[in-house]
Design a protein around this motif. Structure first.
Motif, PDB file in Angstrom:
ATOM      1  N   LEU A 171      41.623  43.498  38.694  1.00 35.86           N
ATOM      2  CA  LEU A 171      40.366  44.104  38.250  1.00 35.86           C
ATOM      3  C   LEU A 171      40.192  43.434  36.659  1.00 35.86           C
ATOM      4  N   TYR A 172      39.259  42.710  36.450  1.00 38.86           N
ATOM      5  CA  TYR A 172      38.833  42.356  35.295  1.00 38.86           C
ATOM      6  C   TYR A 172      37.720  42.775  34.583  1.00 38.86           C
ATOM      7  N   CYS A 173      37.607  43.481  33.559  1.00 38.83           N
ATOM      8  CA  CYS A 173      36.306  44.130  32.985  1.00 38.83           C
ATOM      9  C   CYS A 173      35.685  43.238  31.883  1.00 38.83           C
ATOM     10  N   ILE A 174      34.274  42.901  32.019  1.00 38.80           N
ATOM     11  CA  ILE A 174      34.045  42.233  30.954  1.00 38.80           C
ATOM     12  C   ILE A 174      32.540  43.024  30.412  1.00 38.80           C
ATOM     13  N   THR A 175      32.592  43.450  29.163  1.00 38.64           N
ATOM     14  CA  THR A 175      31.262  44.445  28.562  1.00 38.64           C
ATOM     15  C   THR A 175      30.386  43.499  27.725  1.00 38.64           C
ATOM     16  N   GLU A 176      29.855  44.275  27.012  1.00 40.40           N
ATOM     17  CA  GLU A 176      29.044  43.552  25.937  1.00 40.40           C
ATOM     18  C   GLU A 176      29.594  43.195  24.869  1.00 40.40           C
TER      19      GLU A 176
ATOM     20  N   VAL B  61      36.803  41.291  40.735  1.00 42.83           N
ATOM     21  CA  VAL B  61      38.250  41.232  41.614  1.00 42.83           C
ATOM     22  C   VAL B  61      38.703  39.655  41.262  1.00 42.83           C
ATOM     23  N   VAL B  62      39.715  39.592  40.569  1.00 42.80           N
ATOM     24  CA  VAL B  62      40.205  38.131  40.520  1.00 42.80           C
ATOM     25  C   VAL B  62      41.637  37.994  41.512  1.00 42.80           C
ATOM     26  N   ASP B  63      41.627  36.777  42.366  1.00 39.37           N
ATOM     27  CA  ASP B  63      42.691  37.070  43.382  1.00 39.37           C
ATOM     28  C   ASP B  63      43.834  35.715  42.730  1.00 39.37           C
ATOM     29  N   PHE B  64      44.947  36.296  42.629  1.00 43.87           N
ATOM     30  CA  PHE B  64      45.982  35.428  42.012  1.00 43.87           C
ATOM     31  C   PHE B  64      47.100  34.972  43.427  1.00 43.87           C
ATOM     32  N   THR B  65      46.840  35.359  44.329  1.00 41.92           N
ATOM     33  CA  THR B  65      47.696  34.937  45.536  1.00 41.92           C
ATOM     34  C   THR B  65      48.014  33.579  45.655  1.00 41.92           C
TER      35      THR B  65
ATOM     36  N   ALA C 157      34.398  50.803  43.028  1.00 42.96           N
ATOM     37  CA  ALA C 157      35.625  50.707  42.389  1.00 42.96           C
ATOM     38  C   ALA C 157      36.083  49.089  42.151  1.00 42.96           C
ATOM     39  N   TRP C 158      35.468  48.100  42.971  1.00 42.07           N
ATOM     40  CA  TRP C 158      35.601  46.578  42.762  1.00 42.07           C
ATOM     41  C   TRP C 158      34.636  46.128  41.703  1.00 42.07           C
ATOM     42  N   GLY C 159      33.809  47.088  41.372  1.00 42.66           N
ATOM     43  CA  GLY C 159      32.757  46.313  40.415  1.00 42.66           C
ATOM     44  C   GLY C 159      31.530  45.775  41.191  1.00 42.66           C
ATOM     45  N   VAL C 160      31.446  46.112  42.472  1.00 46.43           N
ATOM     46  CA  VAL C 160      30.544  45.349  43.412  1.00 46.43           C
ATOM     47  C   VAL C 160      29.350  46.704  43.582  1.00 46.43           C
ATOM     48  N   VAL C 161      28.134  45.973  43.513  1.00 43.57           N
ATOM     49  CA  VAL C 161      26.850  46.686  43.545  1.00 43.57           C
ATOM     50  C   VAL C 161      26.654  46.783  45.146  1.00 43.57           C
ATOM     51  N   GLU C 162      26.275  48.183  45.548  1.00 42.05           N
ATOM     52  CA  GLU C 162      25.911  48.304  47.004  1.00 42.05           C
ATOM     53  C   GLU C 162      24.593  48.015  47.359  1.00 42.05           C
TER      54      GLU C 162
ATOM     55  N   ARG D  31      50.771  36.702  24.845  1.00 43.06           N
ATOM     56  CA  ARG D  31      49.703  35.932  24.271  1.00 43.06           C
ATOM     57  C   ARG D  31      48.498  36.796  23.342  1.00 43.06           C
ATOM     58  N   GLY D  32      48.803  38.162  23.313  1.00 41.21           N
ATOM     59  CA  GLY D  32      48.148  39.080  22.784  1.00 41.21           C
ATOM     60  C   GLY D  32      46.746  39.513  23.502  1.00 41.21           C
ATOM     61  N   ILE D  33      46.850  39.196  24.892  1.00 38.19           N
ATOM     62  CA  ILE D  33      45.740  39.631  25.951  1.00 38.19           C
ATOM     63  C   ILE D  33      46.046  40.792  26.773  1.00 38.19           C
ATOM     64  N   LEU D  34      45.510  41.698  26.929  1.00 39.49           N
ATOM     65  CA  LEU D  34      45.545  42.644  27.890  1.00 39.49           C
ATOM     66  C   LEU D  34      44.745  42.242  29.296  1.00 39.49           C
ATOM     67  N   GLY D  35      45.436  41.900  30.306  1.00 42.81           N
ATOM     68  CA  GLY D  35      44.875  41.423  31.514  1.00 42.81           C
ATOM     69  C   GLY D  35      44.460  42.392  32.420  1.00 42.81           C
ATOM     70  N   GLY D  36      44.056  41.860  33.583  1.00 38.61           N
ATOM     71  CA  GLY D  36      43.537  42.881  34.363  1.00 38.61           C
ATOM     72  C   GLY D  36      44.117  43.976  35.029  1.00 38.61           C
ATOM     73  N   HIS D  37      43.558  44.877  35.631  1.00 36.89           N
ATOM     74  CA  HIS D  37      44.128  46.198  36.101  1.00 36.89           C
ATOM     75  C   HIS D  37      44.702  45.841  37.472  1.00 36.89           C
ATOM     76  N   ASP D  38      45.987  46.116  37.643  1.00 35.21           N
ATOM     77  CA  ASP D  38      46.674  45.425  38.983  1.00 35.21           C
ATOM     78  C   ASP D  38      46.129  46.198  40.102  1.00 35.21           C
ATOM     79  N   LEU D  39      45.613  45.581  41.002  1.00 36.13           N
ATOM     80  CA  LEU D  39      45.179  46.169  42.074  1.00 36.13           C
ATOM     81  C   LEU D  39      45.925  46.227  43.562  1.00 36.13           C
ATOM     82  N   THR D  40      47.177  45.526  43.285  1.00 35.60           N
ATOM     83  CA  THR D  40      47.944  45.480  44.344  1.00 35.60           C
ATOM     84  C   THR D  40      48.519  46.900  44.905  1.00 35.60           C
ATOM     85  N   GLY D  41      48.482  47.053  46.091  1.00 31.41           N
ATOM     86  CA  GLY D  41      48.823  48.213  46.766  1.00 31.41           C
ATOM     87  C   GLY D  41      47.799  49.246  46.870  1.00 31.41           C
TER      88      GLY D  41
END
Length: 464
Positions: A440-445, A400-404, A224-229, A420-430
């Motif tokens: 969590l930022y998603c980048i696809t093709e 996973v992008v850290d803004f702390t 769920a963090w986009g990380v390959v096991e 600014r017309g941009i939908l940012g990442g999914h908030d993982l706080t909590g």
């Protein structure tokens, strides 16, 4: 002057009065009291008398044009629903009347529908390196819940182990399927810790958790963090060491560059078919798959429909037919293995068309593109002062992008991006102890380098 439409009988005053009387209400507005006040516009909208489809389309287009969507804005949202390119042929085939209107139709329409369903299962099985694939259930979470219940029935055990990184929404679905601990037949869900430093399972902790009560070990790769096991096979072997089933969740778009789960011993494979030509939609099912090896032990536990090829009364002839129909809730409501809920079989058609279009080389190209894009995006985002990117060397499609260190919350960053017309990442706080202040930022093709640079420039302004 409001007009009564002939196909909307309740717009007539007498019909409305009769309906409200039957419901025991004096005002239609009382039906909407359950909606929280902050979810309502707070204004009365007058709808003009609409007497034609063209007028209705024009009115809807006028009202919806100002909304925010992944089509109107540059979007980096992910977290289980990903904005992939959907080939136009998927729309064309799925919209054909013999497909869109054929649920249980004539033998001739059933034949074409069954062939596509058979192709869906065959192609997905080849991608996963499994042989037995059911028709899709409502969602990824539903597929996982069914798989864990299958494992409990197969082993006669009542404990399942799941990573503590599982998306909260999917985890709630899993908990619903496993049932309340005080109910007979319930399944206890225990969490496997994930090492925040690597973003992957803590194998030492998993080794301490497995015992002879464990029915299944559930692993997601990418997680769920986009990380390959990288050590998923070790987790599978730990499950097998105590006689448990290894349930592995996988993103089908990764299988052009990653080993398929069947090749490293996964017993039950699940995941979402949404990346396979399914458009993003609000509130609708996006499809989850369940697959196993071709073993009667597993086949007898499937709650879903399967389409197979079977001999007919004519020697040497094969026809498509339902397999083990009686153990699904469509064949026997009382004796079915599980209730499968709403069907999303039209999505199986789209997925079959998508997989046909890509083929083996197309999946390899797609997987390579996704890895290249997300790694390139990670390098650019890391240039923003105060912003760090975690686990970029193991990322697939999501970061996973850290803004702390910026002293800004993810909610504040996302609000500024939206301006600014941009939908940012999914908030993982909590969602996890290690993720407060992260998104969590998603980048696809579909994302270009210019898209990512536009995001980075905006983040530099916001975080300055």
């Amino acid at each position: 002057m409001n007009q009564v439409h002939p196909y909307m009988a309740n717009s007539a005053a007498g019909s409305r009065a009769a309906m409200m009387s039957a419901l025991g209400i004096d005002d239609v507005e009382s039906l909407f009291d359950q909606i929280p006040a902050d979810h309502r516009a707070g204004v009365t909208t007058e709808v003009p008398g609409i007497v034609s489809e063209a007028a209705l389309r024009r009115e809807l287009d006028r009202r919806l044009r100002g909304t925010v969507s992944t089509q109107t804005h540059l979007s980096f949202l992910g977290g289980g629903y990903w904005n992939h390119y959907v080939p136009s042929l998927c729309d064309e085939v799925a919209a054909r009347p013999e497909i869109a209107t054929s649920v249980w139709g004539t033998p001739s329409s059933d034949h074409g529908r069954n062939q596509i369903w058979f192709e869906f299962s065959s192609q997905l099985g080849a991608l996963l390196d499994t042989e037995f694939v059911g028709l899709p259930v409502y969602s990824w979470g539903c597929a996982t819940g069914h798989a864990l219940r299958m494992a409990a029935r197969l082993t006669g055990r009542d404990v399942v182990l799941v990573p503590d990184t599982v998306d909260p929404e999917r985890r709630r679905v899993i908990d619903t399927y496993c049932g309340s601990p005080d109910l007979p037949g319930s399944i206890t869900v225990r969490e496997i810790p994930v090492d925040p430093a690597t973003g992957t399972l803590d194998l030492a902790a998993l080794r301490a958790l497995v015992d002879d009560r464990v029915a299944a070990v559930y692993v997601e790769t990418p997680n769920a963090w986009g990380v390959v096991e990288h050590e998923v096979q070790d987790a599978v072997e730990l499950a097998h060491s105590v006689g448990a089933e290894a349930v592995v969740s996988v993103d089908p778009t990764s299988l052009g560059v990653l080993r398929p789960p069947g090749s490293f011993g996964a017993d039950i494979v699940v995941g979402s078919i949404q990346p396979l030509g399914i458009p993003l939609n609000a509130g609708g099912g996006v499809g989850g798959f369940i697959a196993t090896r071709d073993d009667e032990r597993y086949a007898r536990q499937f709650p879903t429909l399967q389409v197979s090829a079977a001999p007919t009364t004519r020697p040497g002839e094969l026809a498509f037919g339902m397999t083990l129909f009686e153990q699904s809730s469509y064949g026997s409501r009382e004796l079915a293995k599980d209730w499968t809920g709403n069907s999303v079989y039209l999505w199986a058609v789209r997925a079959a068309v998508y997989m046909t279009l890509l083929g083996p080389q197309g999946f390899a190209d797609l997987g390579t593109t996704l890895v290249r894009n997300v790694r390139a995006a990670a390098a650019l985002i890391a240039e923003v002062p105060g912003v760090t990117v975690r686990h970029a060397d193991r990322a697939f499609k999501e970061l996973v992008v850290d803004f702390t260190a910026t002293s800004l919350t993810v909610a504040e960053v996302d609000a500024a991006l939206l301006e600014r017309g941009i939908l940012g990442g999914h908030d993982l706080t909590g969602s996890h102890a290690a993720l407060d202040g992260c998104a969590l930022y998603c980048i696809t093709e579909i994302h270009t380098e210019d898209d990512v640079r536009e995001l980075v420039d905006a983040l530099k302004e916001i975080c300055a």
